[in-house]
Structures are given as C-alpha cells and as structure tokens.
Design a protein around this motif. Structure first.
Motif, PDB file in Angstrom:
ATOM      1  N   ASN A   1       0.810  -1.222   0.000  1.00  0.00           N
ATOM      2  CA  ASN A   1       0.000   0.000   0.000  1.00  0.00           C
ATOM      3  C   ASN A   1       0.840   1.269   0.000  1.00  0.00           C
ATOM      4  OD1 ASN A   1       0.817  -0.627   2.679  1.00  0.00           O
ATOM      5  ND2 ASN A   1      -0.700   0.789   3.481  1.00  0.00           N
ATOM      6  N   GLU A   2       2.167   1.118   0.136  1.00  0.00           N
ATOM      7  CA  GLU A   2       3.066   2.273   0.074  1.00  0.00           C
ATOM      8  C   GLU A   2       3.934   2.237  -1.185  1.00  0.00           C
ATOM      9  OE1 GLU A   2       5.295   2.961   3.650  1.00  0.00           O
ATOM     10  OE2 GLU A   2       3.640   2.381   4.948  1.00  0.00           O
ATOM     11  N   ILE A   3       4.563   1.092  -1.434  1.00  0.00           N
ATOM     12  CA  ILE A   3       5.534   1.025  -2.525  1.00  0.00           C
ATOM     13  C   ILE A   3       4.875   1.093  -3.897  1.00  0.00           C
ATOM     14  CG2 ILE A   3       5.587  -1.503  -2.738  1.00  0.00           C
ATOM     15  CD1 ILE A   3       8.630   0.834  -2.870  1.00  0.00           C
ATOM     16  N   ILE A   4       3.678   0.535  -4.055  1.00  0.00           N
ATOM     17  CA  ILE A   4       3.034   0.522  -5.375  1.00  0.00           C
ATOM     18  C   ILE A   4       2.514   1.910  -5.772  1.00  0.00           C
ATOM     19  CG2 ILE A   4       1.155  -0.439  -6.756  1.00  0.00           C
ATOM     20  CD1 ILE A   4       3.498  -2.353  -6.235  1.00  0.00           C
ATOM     21  N   PRO A   5       1.751   2.609  -4.913  1.00  0.00           N
ATOM     22  CA  PRO A   5       1.311   3.954  -5.304  1.00  0.00           C
ATOM     23  C   PRO A   5       2.465   4.937  -5.506  1.00  0.00           C
ATOM     24  CG  PRO A   5      -0.015   3.125  -3.482  1.00  0.00           C
ATOM     25  CD  PRO A   5       1.141   2.195  -3.635  1.00  0.00           C
ATOM     26  N   VAL A   6       3.427   4.915  -4.579  1.00  0.00           N
ATOM     27  CA  VAL A   6       4.566   5.829  -4.703  1.00  0.00           C
ATOM     28  C   VAL A   6       5.414   5.456  -5.913  1.00  0.00           C
ATOM     29  CG1 VAL A   6       6.706   6.608  -3.616  1.00  0.00           C
ATOM     30  CG2 VAL A   6       4.627   6.383  -2.253  1.00  0.00           C
ATOM     31  N   GLY A   7       5.646   4.153  -6.103  1.00  0.00           N
ATOM     32  CA  GLY A   7       6.399   3.708  -7.270  1.00  0.00           C
ATOM     33  C   GLY A   7       5.722   4.112  -8.561  1.00  0.00           C
ATOM     34  N   GLY A   8       4.398   4.028  -8.602  1.00  0.00           N
ATOM     35  CA  GLY A   8       3.670   4.436  -9.792  1.00  0.00           C
ATOM     36  C   GLY A   8       3.836   5.913 -10.088  1.00  0.00           C
ATOM     37  N   MET A   9       3.801   6.743  -9.041  1.00  0.00           N
ATOM     38  CA  MET A   9       4.013   8.182  -9.238  1.00  0.00           C
ATOM     39  C   MET A   9       5.425   8.476  -9.733  1.00  0.00           C
ATOM     40  SD  MET A   9       1.991  10.160  -6.183  1.00  0.00           S
ATOM     41  CE  MET A   9       2.424   9.046  -4.850  1.00  0.00           C
ATOM     42  N   VAL A  10       6.392   7.801  -9.155  1.00  0.00           N
ATOM     43  CA  VAL A  10       7.783   8.010  -9.558  1.00  0.00           C
ATOM     44  C   VAL A  10       7.986   7.611 -11.022  1.00  0.00           C
ATOM     45  CG1 VAL A  10      10.154   7.200  -9.217  1.00  0.00           C
ATOM     46  CG2 VAL A  10       8.736   7.781  -7.245  1.00  0.00           C
ATOM     47  N   ILE A  11       7.538   6.424 -11.375  1.00  0.00           N
ATOM     48  CA  ILE A  11       7.731   5.914 -12.738  1.00  0.00           C
ATOM     49  C   ILE A  11       6.952   6.749 -13.750  1.00  0.00           C
ATOM     50  CG2 ILE A  11       7.348   3.923 -14.251  1.00  0.00           C
ATOM     51  CD1 ILE A  11       7.774   2.177 -11.668  1.00  0.00           C
ATOM     52  N   GLY A  12       5.716   7.140 -13.401  1.00  0.00           N
ATOM     53  CA  GLY A  12       4.929   7.967 -14.308  1.00  0.00           C
ATOM     54  C   GLY A  12       5.573   9.313 -14.579  1.00  0.00           C
TER      55      GLY A  12
END
Length: 245
Positions: free
Chosen positions: A115-126
């Motif tokens: 619930n932390e790494i996926i949303p934040v990772g998505g923002m970073v990669i996007g």
C-alpha cells in the motif's frame, strides 16, 4: 455502487462536440482515451484490492518492473528514437526510478509494503516517463537547431559527448521547469491530489501537507535523475533520429 461520477463525462462530451464542430480531428483519440481511462481505473480498483494483499518483496518488485517496461514502451512510442529506443527508455526510467524509490526506503519515508511502494512507485515511474519524453524531445530540437555547432566542435577534436555538453544543460533545465513551476504554485493556485484526498478522508492538515511535501521533493529528484540518465543513454542516438543517418 454509486454511478454519479458518470455525470462528469458530460465535460468530455462538450470537448468532443467542440472538436467535431471546429474540425480539430481529435474526436476519435479523445473518445477512445477517455473510455480507456475509465476502464483502466475501473480494473485498477479491483487489481489493487489483491495487490495490497501481497507480502512477497519479489512479487512487488516484479510489479514495479512491469510498470517500468510499460512506461518504456510508451516513452519510445512518443519520442521514436531510431536506434535502441526501448533499451534507452528502459535504462533511463529504471535507473532514475530505482534511485528515488531506494532512497525513500533507506531514509524511512516509505516501507516495502504494497500500500506504500506501489502507489509511490507508480508516481515516480509515471513522472519519470514524462521527464524522459520532454528531455528527448528537447534534445532532438536542440540538435536540429545546432547541428552546425556540433559538427564544428567535433571537427576541432571534441568528442560527441563534449559537443553535446551545452545541449545537455538546456535539456536538463527544461526537464526541471515543470517541477519548479509546481513548487512555486503548490498550495496557492492548487491543492495537490494527495493533500486533498487525505483531507477528505479526515486526516490532520499538517499530516496531509507533510506527505505532499515528500511527494513534491521526490519529484524534483525524479526530474533531475531522469534528465541526467536520459542524456547519458540517448545522446549517441539523437543525431540518427533527427537526420535519419
């Protein structure tokens, strides 16, 4: 289930009508992408329900890698580097995203929980994808306008990397402009999504703001690292892309 949000599609219909009336030629693309966004977000809601139950770090890492692969594919479709475009996009986005995400984990801002790494990772990669596209486009434009200077420097003994130095500086600067503008206007012109969401959920204002600051500062690093890595991996292929040689 509430379907009131569908009423907001009226705004898209207005845009479709205007495009059709003025013959802008974007009706098909706008219609398809608006429906595609709905389907993708609808599926995302169900997917995240299961993703957030994952505990294995390898599984979470594979999801992030998939995001990078898809971002690389999208980036290459946009900028169309003539040689090794997909590899350049992947290396640039992956390297920048890995550095930023790893830094956030090491300093304890986020943990390796779904619930932390996926949303934040998505923002970073996007955001890395956006910066990659902007940087390559800027490089292509600068090379097109400055080819005589580059050829002159190479003729005088400079390496291609040295000849690209002044162009690289402009490209990195252009990559940082959007995030600098965001830093200038955040909290005055607009209230960012994370802050708004947390406030609507009942969080304390300072807690909501602190999370948003983490995201804003994170985006500065994403823009910088992506710009640097994009230049590092792509400069050899810009001239063939621009001039077809």
């Amino acid at each position: 289930m509430e379907f009131k949000f569908l009423a907001s599609y009226t705004l898209v219909l207005i845009a479709l009508f205007y495009s059709y009336k003025e013959k802008l030629g974007v009706e098909k693309e706008l219609l398809w992408n608006s429906l595609r966004a709905f389907l993708q977000l609808f599926v995302l809601g169900y997917v995240l329900f299961y993703v957030f139950k994952l505990k294995n770090p390898l599984e979470l890492s594979l999801i992030l890698v998939f995001m990078v692969v898809f971002a690389s594919y999208t980036g290459q479709k946009r900028v169309k580097l003539k040689e090794k475009g997909y590899i350049v996009a992947f290396l640039s986005i992956f390297s920048a995203s890995f550095l930023v995400i790893a830094s956030l984990i090491l300093i304890g801002v986020i943990s390796f929980k779904p619930n932390e790494i996926i949303p934040v990772g998505g923002m970073v990669i996007g955001n890395s994808l956006n910066v990659y596209s902007l940087t390559v486009d800027r490089l292509k434009g600068e090379v097109s306008n400055s080819m005589d200077i580059i050829e002159g420097m190479v003729a005088l003994g400079a390496t291609l990397k040295e000849a690209f130095h002044f162009i690289n500086k402009k490209a990195v600067k252009s990559a940082l402009i959007p995030v600098i503008n965001s830093l200038q206007t955040v909290g005055i012109i607009h209230i960012p999504g994370i802050t708004t969401g947390m406030l609507l959920a009942g969080a304390e204002p300072m807690k909501a703001v602190s999370y948003q600051l983490v995201i804003m500062y994170m985006m500065v690093a994403v823009a910088l690292f992506t710009g640097i890595f994009t230049i590092r991996f792509s400069y050899r292929y810009i001239i063939p892309t621009v001039f077809g040689r």
